[in-house]
Design an enzyme around this catalytic site. Sequence first.
Site, PDB file in Angstrom:
ATOM      1  N   ARG A 152       0.815  -1.222   0.000  1.00  0.00           N
ATOM      2  CA  ARG A 152       0.000   0.000   0.000  1.00  0.00           C
ATOM      3  C   ARG A 152       0.844   1.266   0.000  1.00  0.00           C
ATOM      4  O   ARG A 152       0.383   2.337  -0.361  1.00  0.00           O
ATOM      5  CB  ARG A 152      -0.906   0.033   1.237  1.00  0.00           C
ATOM      6  CG  ARG A 152      -1.874  -1.125   1.322  1.00  0.00           C
ATOM      7  CD  ARG A 152      -2.539  -1.159   2.670  1.00  0.00           C
ATOM      8  NE  ARG A 152      -1.508  -1.405   3.691  1.00  0.00           N
ATOM      9  CZ  ARG A 152      -1.667  -1.143   4.982  1.00  0.00           C
ATOM     10  NH1 ARG A 152      -2.775  -0.617   5.432  1.00  0.00           N
ATOM     11  NH2 ARG A 152      -0.695  -1.408   5.842  1.00  0.00           N
ATOM     12  N   GLU A 177       6.893   7.587  11.688  1.00  0.00           N
ATOM     13  CA  GLU A 177       6.676   8.653  12.663  1.00  0.00           C
ATOM     14  C   GLU A 177       7.587   9.808  12.280  1.00  0.00           C
ATOM     15  O   GLU A 177       8.807   9.686  12.334  1.00  0.00           O
ATOM     16  CB  GLU A 177       7.020   8.119  14.054  1.00  0.00           C
ATOM     17  CG  GLU A 177       6.694   9.046  15.173  1.00  0.00           C
ATOM     18  CD  GLU A 177       6.982   8.394  16.516  1.00  0.00           C
ATOM     19  OE1 GLU A 177       8.154   8.447  16.948  1.00  0.00           O
ATOM     20  OE2 GLU A 177       6.053   7.820  17.109  1.00  0.00           O
ATOM     21  N   ASP A 237       5.486  25.841  11.190  1.00  0.00           N
ATOM     22  CA  ASP A 237       5.927  24.948  10.119  1.00  0.00           C
ATOM     23  C   ASP A 237       5.919  25.727   8.809  1.00  0.00           C
ATOM     24  O   ASP A 237       4.992  26.500   8.541  1.00  0.00           O
ATOM     25  CB  ASP A 237       5.001  23.740   9.974  1.00  0.00           C
ATOM     26  CG  ASP A 237       5.202  22.691  11.042  1.00  0.00           C
ATOM     27  OD1 ASP A 237       6.166  22.803  11.819  1.00  0.00           O
ATOM     28  OD2 ASP A 237       4.405  21.748  11.102  1.00  0.00           O
ATOM     29  N   ASN A 238       6.956  25.511   7.995  1.00  0.00           N
ATOM     30  CA  ASN A 238       7.072  26.151   6.686  1.00  0.00           C
ATOM     31  C   ASN A 238       7.321  25.081   5.637  1.00  0.00           C
ATOM     32  O   ASN A 238       7.834  24.000   5.951  1.00  0.00           O
ATOM     33  CB  ASN A 238       8.249  27.137   6.659  1.00  0.00           C
ATOM     34  CG  ASN A 238       8.119  28.216   7.701  1.00  0.00           C
ATOM     35  OD1 ASN A 238       7.049  28.712   7.961  1.00  0.00           O
ATOM     36  ND2 ASN A 238       9.232  28.580   8.310  1.00  0.00           N
ATOM     37  N   HIS A 242      20.863  30.986   5.561  1.00  0.00           N
ATOM     38  CA  HIS A 242      20.036  31.898   6.341  1.00  0.00           C
ATOM     39  C   HIS A 242      20.022  31.562   7.824  1.00  0.00           C
ATOM     40  O   HIS A 242      20.260  30.429   8.215  1.00  0.00           O
ATOM     41  CB  HIS A 242      18.584  31.854   5.843  1.00  0.00           C
ATOM     42  CG  HIS A 242      18.428  32.116   4.388  1.00  0.00           C
ATOM     43  ND1 HIS A 242      17.549  31.408   3.606  1.00  0.00           N
ATOM     44  CD2 HIS A 242      19.036  32.992   3.556  1.00  0.00           C
ATOM     45  CE1 HIS A 242      17.611  31.843   2.359  1.00  0.00           C
ATOM     46  NE2 HIS A 242      18.516  32.807   2.307  1.00  0.00           N
ATOM     47  N   LYS A 281      15.696  24.643  13.864  1.00  0.00           N
ATOM     48  CA  LYS A 281      14.859  24.078  12.800  1.00  0.00           C
ATOM     49  C   LYS A 281      14.992  22.564  12.791  1.00  0.00           C
ATOM     50  O   LYS A 281      16.061  22.021  13.081  1.00  0.00           O
ATOM     51  CB  LYS A 281      15.299  24.608  11.427  1.00  0.00           C
ATOM     52  CG  LYS A 281      15.162  26.097  11.258  1.00  0.00           C
ATOM     53  CD  LYS A 281      15.725  26.551   9.925  1.00  0.00           C
ATOM     54  CE  LYS A 281      15.692  28.064   9.806  1.00  0.00           C
ATOM     55  NZ  LYS A 281      16.392  28.518   8.606  1.00  0.00           N
ATOM     56  N   HIS A 307      21.783  28.147   7.716  1.00  0.00           N
ATOM     57  CA  HIS A 307      21.215  26.962   7.076  1.00  0.00           C
ATOM     58  C   HIS A 307      20.864  27.251   5.621  1.00  0.00           C
ATOM     59  O   HIS A 307      20.396  28.342   5.292  1.00  0.00           O
ATOM     60  CB  HIS A 307      19.941  26.545   7.828  1.00  0.00           C
ATOM     61  CG  HIS A 307      19.176  25.467   7.142  1.00  0.00           C
ATOM     62  ND1 HIS A 307      18.069  25.731   6.365  1.00  0.00           N
ATOM     63  CD2 HIS A 307      19.380  24.140   7.090  1.00  0.00           C
ATOM     64  CE1 HIS A 307      17.621  24.590   5.874  1.00  0.00           C
ATOM     65  NE2 HIS A 307      18.397  23.619   6.305  1.00  0.00           N
ATOM     66  N   TYR A 359      10.109  22.691   6.996  1.00  0.00           N
ATOM     67  CA  TYR A 359      10.856  23.280   8.103  1.00  0.00           C
ATOM     68  C   TYR A 359       9.929  23.344   9.319  1.00  0.00           C
ATOM     69  O   TYR A 359       8.853  23.930   9.237  1.00  0.00           O
ATOM     70  CB  TYR A 359      11.231  24.728   7.845  1.00  0.00           C
ATOM     71  CG  TYR A 359      11.845  25.110   6.535  1.00  0.00           C
ATOM     72  CD1 TYR A 359      13.141  25.601   6.509  1.00  0.00           C
ATOM     73  CD2 TYR A 359      11.124  25.070   5.347  1.00  0.00           C
ATOM     74  CE1 TYR A 359      13.718  26.028   5.325  1.00  0.00           C
ATOM     75  CE2 TYR A 359      11.691  25.488   4.163  1.00  0.00           C
ATOM     76  CZ  TYR A 359      12.987  25.969   4.146  1.00  0.00           C
ATOM     77  OH  TYR A 359      13.546  26.393   2.982  1.00  0.00           O
ATOM     78  N   LYS A 377      18.581  38.301  -3.320  1.00  0.00           N
ATOM     79  CA  LYS A 377      18.912  38.576  -1.908  1.00  0.00           C
ATOM     80  C   LYS A 377      20.087  37.710  -1.444  1.00  0.00           C
ATOM     81  O   LYS A 377      20.974  38.185  -0.728  1.00  0.00           O
ATOM     82  CB  LYS A 377      17.672  38.309  -1.049  1.00  0.00           C
ATOM     83  CG  LYS A 377      17.872  38.567   0.424  1.00  0.00           C
ATOM     84  CD  LYS A 377      16.582  38.403   1.204  1.00  0.00           C
ATOM     85  CE  LYS A 377      16.339  36.933   1.471  1.00  0.00           C
ATOM     86  NZ  LYS A 377      15.233  36.691   2.389  1.00  0.00           N
ATOM     87  N   ASP A 378      20.116  36.430  -1.853  1.00  0.00           N
ATOM     88  CA  ASP A 378      21.184  35.526  -1.421  1.00  0.00           C
ATOM     89  C   ASP A 378      22.511  35.793  -2.124  1.00  0.00           C
ATOM     90  O   ASP A 378      23.558  35.360  -1.653  1.00  0.00           O
ATOM     91  CB  ASP A 378      20.768  34.067  -1.627  1.00  0.00           C
ATOM     92  CG  ASP A 378      19.685  33.622  -0.658  1.00  0.00           C
ATOM     93  OD1 ASP A 378      19.368  34.366   0.290  1.00  0.00           O
ATOM     94  OD2 ASP A 378      19.153  32.508  -0.842  1.00  0.00           O
TER      95      ASP A 378
END
Length: 180
Positions: free
Chosen positions: A23, A28, A47-48, A61, A71, A118, A131, A166-167
């Site tokens: 299936r 977890e 949560d993201n 970041h 995180k 990160h 995240y 930006k990065d």
Amino acid sequence: MEIKHHALAGVIEFTPRVFGDARGAFFESFSEKIMREAGADVPWVQDNQSRSMRGVLRGLHFQCPPHAQAKLVRVAQGRALDVVVDIRRNSPTYGQHVAVELDATRFNMLYVPTGFAHGFAALEDDTLFLYKCSNYYQPSAEGGLYWNDPQLGIDWGLTDPIISPKDQVLPQLAEFDSPF
């Protein structure tokens, strides 16, 4: 759940036990008890999720204190090279990094404590990256390091990554004043 403590103090990889049959699979994905016993005892408040095409690189970041975030990250679809850099100024591993491949087949997760920058590189199209954060996002607390800083020596495994504007203008480690 398999627990692996990495060379940078506090960085922990969790690989769950997966139960599979015709299936599909079950595992977890979070246990406060297991996280606490392994040393990742933080309250989770947000949560993201991001979706990235192959070659997208996001990072490096962090959030500055008092809005710093720990995180717990994982990939729900695809694969990503996840990278954390120690930016704790008094740490013996300051400026060092750990890279871990996260993928939706192994279901492995990486705990990134506060005091680390990160980032990740998507290794497949439509990589879904999740995240779990210990603090709420605060735009004024954003910080980062330049992803391709030669001093960091990170091998992202990409020849021409897709980087946000930006990065592309984040500071290098030599010009960085860590808030940690």
